[in-house]
Design a protein around this motif. Structure first.
Motif, PDB file in Angstrom:
ATOM      1  N   ALA A   1       0.837  -1.208   0.000  1.00 39.78           N
ATOM      2  CA  ALA A   1       0.000   0.000   0.000  1.00 39.78           C
ATOM      3  C   ALA A   1       0.872   1.258   0.000  1.00 39.78           C
ATOM      4  CB  ALA A   1      -0.926  -0.006   1.222  1.00 39.78           C
ATOM      5  N   GLN A   2       1.989   1.230   0.742  1.00 41.85           N
ATOM      6  CA  GLN A   2       2.899   2.380   0.762  1.00 41.85           C
ATOM      7  C   GLN A   2       3.505   2.611  -0.619  1.00 41.85           C
ATOM      8  OE1 GLN A   2       5.790   1.722   3.848  1.00 41.85           O
ATOM      9  NE2 GLN A   2       4.226   1.403   5.429  1.00 41.85           N
ATOM     10  N   ILE A   3       3.906   1.525  -1.274  1.00 41.24           N
ATOM     11  CA  ILE A   3       4.479   1.636  -2.618  1.00 41.24           C
ATOM     12  C   ILE A   3       3.444   2.149  -3.604  1.00 41.24           C
ATOM     13  CG2 ILE A   3       5.336   0.273  -4.573  1.00 41.24           C
ATOM     14  CD1 ILE A   3       6.942  -1.374  -2.596  1.00 41.24           C
ATOM     15  N   ASP A   4       2.212   1.651  -3.485  1.00 40.99           N
ATOM     16  CA  ASP A   4       1.143   2.103  -4.377  1.00 40.99           C
ATOM     17  C   ASP A   4       0.940   3.613  -4.267  1.00 40.99           C
ATOM     18  OD1 ASP A   4       0.695  -0.431  -5.348  1.00 40.99           O
ATOM     19  OD2 ASP A   4      -0.924  -0.876  -3.936  1.00 40.99           O
ATOM     20  N   ARG A   5       1.070   4.139  -3.040  1.00 39.31           N
ATOM     21  CA  ARG A   5       0.884   5.574  -2.848  1.00 39.31           C
ATOM     22  C   ARG A   5       2.039   6.380  -3.454  1.00 39.31           C
ATOM     23  NH1 ARG A   5      -1.217   3.841   2.219  1.00 39.31           N
ATOM     24  NH2 ARG A   5       0.788   4.184   3.252  1.00 39.31           N
ATOM     25  N   LEU A   6       3.214   5.734  -3.582  1.00 38.09           N
ATOM     26  CA  LEU A   6       4.396   6.434  -4.083  1.00 38.09           C
ATOM     27  C   LEU A   6       4.635   6.260  -5.578  1.00 38.09           C
ATOM     28  CD1 LEU A   6       6.960   5.680  -1.225  1.00 38.09           C
ATOM     29  CD2 LEU A   6       5.911   7.874  -1.747  1.00 38.09           C
ATOM     30  N   ARG A   7       3.882   5.365  -6.209  1.00 36.65           N
ATOM     31  CA  ARG A   7       4.150   5.026  -7.613  1.00 36.65           C
ATOM     32  C   ARG A   7       4.212   6.253  -8.510  1.00 36.65           C
ATOM     33  NH1 ARG A   7       3.874  -0.255  -9.500  1.00 36.65           N
ATOM     34  NH2 ARG A   7       3.115  -1.799  -8.006  1.00 36.65           N
ATOM     35  N   ASP A   8       3.265   7.163  -8.379  1.00 36.32           N
ATOM     36  CA  ASP A   8       3.218   8.348  -9.229  1.00 36.32           C
ATOM     37  C   ASP A   8       3.725   9.601  -8.511  1.00 36.32           C
ATOM     38  OD1 ASP A   8       2.115   6.902 -11.366  1.00 36.32           O
ATOM     39  OD2 ASP A   8       0.110   7.056 -10.470  1.00 36.32           O
ATOM     40  N   LYS A   9       4.420   9.378  -7.385  1.00 36.67           N
ATOM     41  CA  LYS A   9       4.942  10.497  -6.609  1.00 36.67           C
ATOM     42  C   LYS A   9       6.459  10.579  -6.666  1.00 36.67           C
ATOM     43  CE  LYS A   9       0.761  11.260  -4.968  1.00 36.67           C
ATOM     44  NZ  LYS A   9      -0.021  12.450  -5.367  1.00 36.67           N
ATOM     45  N   VAL A  10       7.120   9.472  -7.053  1.00 36.31           N
ATOM     46  CA  VAL A  10       8.576   9.438  -7.134  1.00 36.31           C
ATOM     47  C   VAL A  10       8.970   8.928  -8.509  1.00 36.31           C
ATOM     48  CG1 VAL A  10      10.699   8.451  -6.186  1.00 36.31           C
ATOM     49  CG2 VAL A  10       8.784   8.988  -4.655  1.00 36.31           C
ATOM     50  N   ALA A  11       9.824   9.673  -9.204  1.00 36.13           N
ATOM     51  CA  ALA A  11      10.256   9.252 -10.539  1.00 36.13           C
ATOM     52  C   ALA A  11      11.656   9.778 -10.803  1.00 36.13           C
ATOM     53  CB  ALA A  11       9.291   9.763 -11.609  1.00 36.13           C
ATOM     54  N   ILE A  12      12.419   9.035 -11.574  1.00 40.01           N
ATOM     55  CA  ILE A  12      13.730   9.472 -12.046  1.00 40.01           C
ATOM     56  C   ILE A  12      13.624   9.572 -13.556  1.00 40.01           C
ATOM     57  CG2 ILE A  12      16.197   8.954 -12.148  1.00 40.01           C
ATOM     58  CD1 ILE A  12      15.866   7.345  -9.574  1.00 40.01           C
ATOM     59  N   TRP A  13      13.416  10.788 -14.054  1.00 39.41           N
ATOM     60  CA  TRP A  13      13.147  10.974 -15.468  1.00 39.41           C
ATOM     61  C   TRP A  13      14.389  10.732 -16.306  1.00 39.41           C
ATOM     62  CZ3 TRP A  13       8.285  10.772 -16.163  1.00 39.41           C
ATOM     63  CH2 TRP A  13       7.384  11.424 -15.311  1.00 39.41           C
ATOM     64  N   SER A  14      14.175  10.171 -17.477  1.00 43.22           N
ATOM     65  CA  SER A  14      15.240   9.987 -18.457  1.00 43.22           C
ATOM     66  C   SER A  14      14.610  10.089 -19.837  1.00 43.22           C
ATOM     67  CB  SER A  14      15.903   8.614 -18.295  1.00 43.22           C
ATOM     68  OG  SER A  14      16.870   8.405 -19.304  1.00 43.22           O
ATOM     69  N   PRO A  15      15.184  10.889 -20.741  1.00 46.47           N
ATOM     70  CA  PRO A  15      14.596  10.974 -22.087  1.00 46.47           C
ATOM     71  C   PRO A  15      14.553   9.594 -22.730  1.00 46.47           C
ATOM     72  CG  PRO A  15      16.306  12.640 -21.768  1.00 46.47           C
ATOM     73  CD  PRO A  15      16.384  11.724 -20.594  1.00 46.47           C
ATOM     74  N   GLU A  16      13.416   9.254 -23.302  1.00 42.97           N
ATOM     75  CA  GLU A  16      13.276   7.922 -23.902  1.00 42.97           C
ATOM     76  C   GLU A  16      13.827   7.939 -25.319  1.00 42.97           C
ATOM     77  OE1 GLU A  16       9.697   4.842 -25.023  1.00 42.97           O
ATOM     78  OE2 GLU A  16       9.657   5.813 -23.059  1.00 42.97           O
ATOM     79  N   ARG A  17      14.883   7.155 -25.535  1.00 44.97           N
ATOM     80  CA  ARG A  17      15.520   7.082 -26.847  1.00 44.97           C
ATOM     81  C   ARG A  17      15.269   5.698 -27.451  1.00 44.97           C
ATOM     82  NH1 ARG A  17      17.167  12.529 -26.926  1.00 44.97           N
ATOM     83  NH2 ARG A  17      18.429  12.981 -25.104  1.00 44.97           N
ATOM     84  N   ALA A  18      15.116   5.666 -28.758  1.00 40.31           N
ATOM     85  CA  ALA A  18      14.882   4.396 -29.446  1.00 40.31           C
ATOM     86  C   ALA A  18      16.216   3.701 -29.687  1.00 40.31           C
ATOM     87  CB  ALA A  18      14.173   4.639 -30.776  1.00 40.31           C
ATOM     88  N   MET A  19      16.384   2.510 -29.108  1.00 36.00           N
ATOM     89  CA  MET A  19      17.609   1.734 -29.271  1.00 36.00           C
ATOM     90  C   MET A  19      17.260   0.267 -29.399  1.00 36.00           C
ATOM     91  SD  MET A  19      20.118   3.646 -26.522  1.00 36.00           S
ATOM     92  CE  MET A  19      18.753   4.253 -25.517  1.00 36.00           C
ATOM     93  N   SER A  20      18.197  -0.515 -29.917  1.00 35.32           N
ATOM     94  CA  SER A  20      17.992  -1.950 -30.075  1.00 35.32           C
ATOM     95  C   SER A  20      18.282  -2.663 -28.759  1.00 35.32           C
ATOM     96  CB  SER A  20      18.903  -2.491 -31.185  1.00 35.32           C
ATOM     97  OG  SER A  20      18.920  -3.900 -31.165  1.00 35.32           O
ATOM     98  N   ALA A  21      17.228  -3.167 -28.103  1.00 41.93           N
ATOM     99  CA  ALA A  21      17.419  -3.883 -26.848  1.00 41.93           C
ATOM    100  C   ALA A  21      18.276  -5.133 -27.031  1.00 41.93           C
ATOM    101  CB  ALA A  21      16.064  -4.235 -26.237  1.00 41.93           C
ATOM    102  N   PRO A  22      18.061  -5.952 -28.090  1.00 44.89           N
ATOM    103  CA  PRO A  22      18.921  -7.130 -28.282  1.00 44.89           C
ATOM    104  C   PRO A  22      20.395  -6.764 -28.435  1.00 44.89           C
ATOM    105  CG  PRO A  22      16.941  -7.333 -29.621  1.00 44.89           C
ATOM    106  CD  PRO A  22      16.944  -5.942 -29.068  1.00 44.89           C
ATOM    107  N   ALA A  23      20.681  -5.638 -29.088  1.00 41.56           N
ATOM    108  CA  ALA A  23      22.071  -5.216 -29.249  1.00 41.56           C
ATOM    109  C   ALA A  23      22.681  -4.851 -27.897  1.00 41.56           C
ATOM    110  CB  ALA A  23      22.160  -4.031 -30.207  1.00 41.56           C
ATOM    111  N   LEU A  24      21.930  -4.112 -27.075  1.00 35.14           N
ATOM    112  CA  LEU A  24      22.421  -3.759 -25.738  1.00 35.14           C
ATOM    113  C   LEU A  24      22.659  -5.002 -24.899  1.00 35.14           C
ATOM    114  CD1 LEU A  24      20.153  -0.695 -24.818  1.00 35.14           C
ATOM    115  CD2 LEU A  24      22.562  -0.656 -25.489  1.00 35.14           C
ATOM    116  N   GLN A  25      21.759  -5.965 -25.011  1.00 35.61           N
ATOM    117  CA  GLN A  25      21.911  -7.213 -24.252  1.00 35.61           C
ATOM    118  C   GLN A  25      23.150  -7.981 -24.691  1.00 35.61           C
ATOM    119  OE1 GLN A  25      18.082  -9.056 -24.942  1.00 35.61           O
ATOM    120  NE2 GLN A  25      17.060  -7.202 -24.225  1.00 35.61           N
ATOM    121  N   ALA A  26      23.427  -7.989 -26.003  1.00 37.41           N
ATOM    122  CA  ALA A  26      24.614  -8.686 -26.506  1.00 37.41           C
ATOM    123  C   ALA A  26      25.886  -8.010 -25.997  1.00 37.41           C
ATOM    124  CB  ALA A  26      24.600  -8.708 -28.033  1.00 37.41           C
TER     125      ALA A  26
END
Length: 315
Positions: free
Chosen positions: A117-142
């Motif tokens: 319940a505590q986490i549910d209350r914080l879900r939309d109250k705490v965030a670490i923003w990062s610009p969303e960039r399009a990248m190849s997830a399989p390439a990063l994993q490799a």
């Protein structure tokens, strides 16, 4: 031995062996094969990825990744891990597949209801923003897998309108302003290069290339320090407003050279590689009127040309 202790020890043995037979495990525990078979069935029901192999030389094998034994966390530790993983959701791609999401699900599912319940209350109250960039997830994993298993990688890399094939040995991965970067040794260029994640179109392990120990000794913090020391350097001086000072205090390229002035504002005096001068000037340019380059003259002239282009654009 308690059954719970036996199951944990059995997980550890499975991790070490990866393939085994019931009789050899039963002998190791001093128990009947029937008891060990029941234990294996129970572990399988709990999600441990083991499967039976039929026929001669059969037995049991670990299906995918090894399973870690249970680890006890305090409530505050669990919440800290939950939000550490939660912060990663703002990245366009991650180098660890769906692992972070699975961790979040497990932690949340097994937390006490009051902590949920505590986490549910914080879900939309705490965030670490990062610009969303399009990248190849399989390439990063490799790339990350290559670092873990000590392997070279063959990549398809886009630079401008060209796509080239490179053989590289990744040093590591780091994220900045939403982009993933991979410092690596390039076998084609016979030198160290920095590759941007969104420009790596594909990546695959290439064990046919000899792994270089001297490359593996470098880290993402010092991957090009020896080369930078050998470059010609020039002095960079910048005057900052209080706003500009606050903006640069978290910038790893400048924060150690930042000298704050009484009453607000700050200045920067540092030595930078001469051939990287435009790179540093471009970062100062992003601050607009909150920063002024004082020297060198080459950097001042470079900014003036950028200002003139902007003036022509809006005239």
């Amino acid at each position: 031995m308690l059954k719970s202790q036996r199951l944990i020890q059995l997980i550890m043995i499975i991790n070490a062996k990866k393939s085994f037979t019931v009789p050899e495990i039963a002998k190791e525990f001093g128990l009947s094969t029937r008891t060990i078979t029941r234990d294996l069935e129970e572990l399988s029901a709990l999600g441990v990825p083991i499967y039976s192999v039929q026929g001669r030389g059969g037995g049991y094998r670990l299906l995918r990744e090894r399973m870690l034994p249970p680890i006890a966390f305090s409530e505050s530790e669990a919440v800290a891990i939950f939000f550490a993983c939660q912060s990663l959701k703002y990245f366009g791609s991650l180098p660890f597949d769906a692992g972070a999401a699975a961790v979040l699900h497990k932690f949340y599912h097994y937390l006490p209801t009051d902590v949920q319940a505590q986490i549910d209350r914080l879900r939309d109250k705490v965030a670490i923003w990062s610009p969303e960039r399009a990248m190849s997830a399989p390439a990063l994993q490799a790339l990350m897998q290559a670092v873990m298993v000590r392997s070279a990688v063959t990549i398809a890399y886009q630079s401008g309108d060209r796509v080239t094939t490179r053989d590289i040995q990744p040093i590591g991965l780091y994220a900045s302003h939403g982009f993933w970067y991979c410092p690596a040794y390039c076998f084609q260029r016979e030198g160290y290069r920095l590759f941007r994640g969104d420009r790596i179109l594909s990546a695959s392990l290439n064990p046919s290339i000899a792994f270089l120990e001297e490359v593996d000794k470098r880290t993402v913090k010092d991957w090009n320090e020896p080369e930078l020391r050998q470059m010609d350097h020039t002095g960079l001086a910048v005057r900052l407003t209080s706003v500009g000072s606050r903006t640069l205090e978290t910038n790893g390229w400048f924060k150690d050279a930042l000298e704050r002035h009484p009453g607000g504002g700050a200045s920067i005096r540092m030595q930078v590689p001469a051939e990287k001068l435009r790179f540093y000037a471009d970062m100062i340019w992003e601050l607009g009127a909150e920063a002024q380059i004082i020297e060198p003259a080459e950097a001042v002239d470079y900014i003036k040309r950028k200002v003139e282009k902007m003036r022509e654009l809006y005239s």
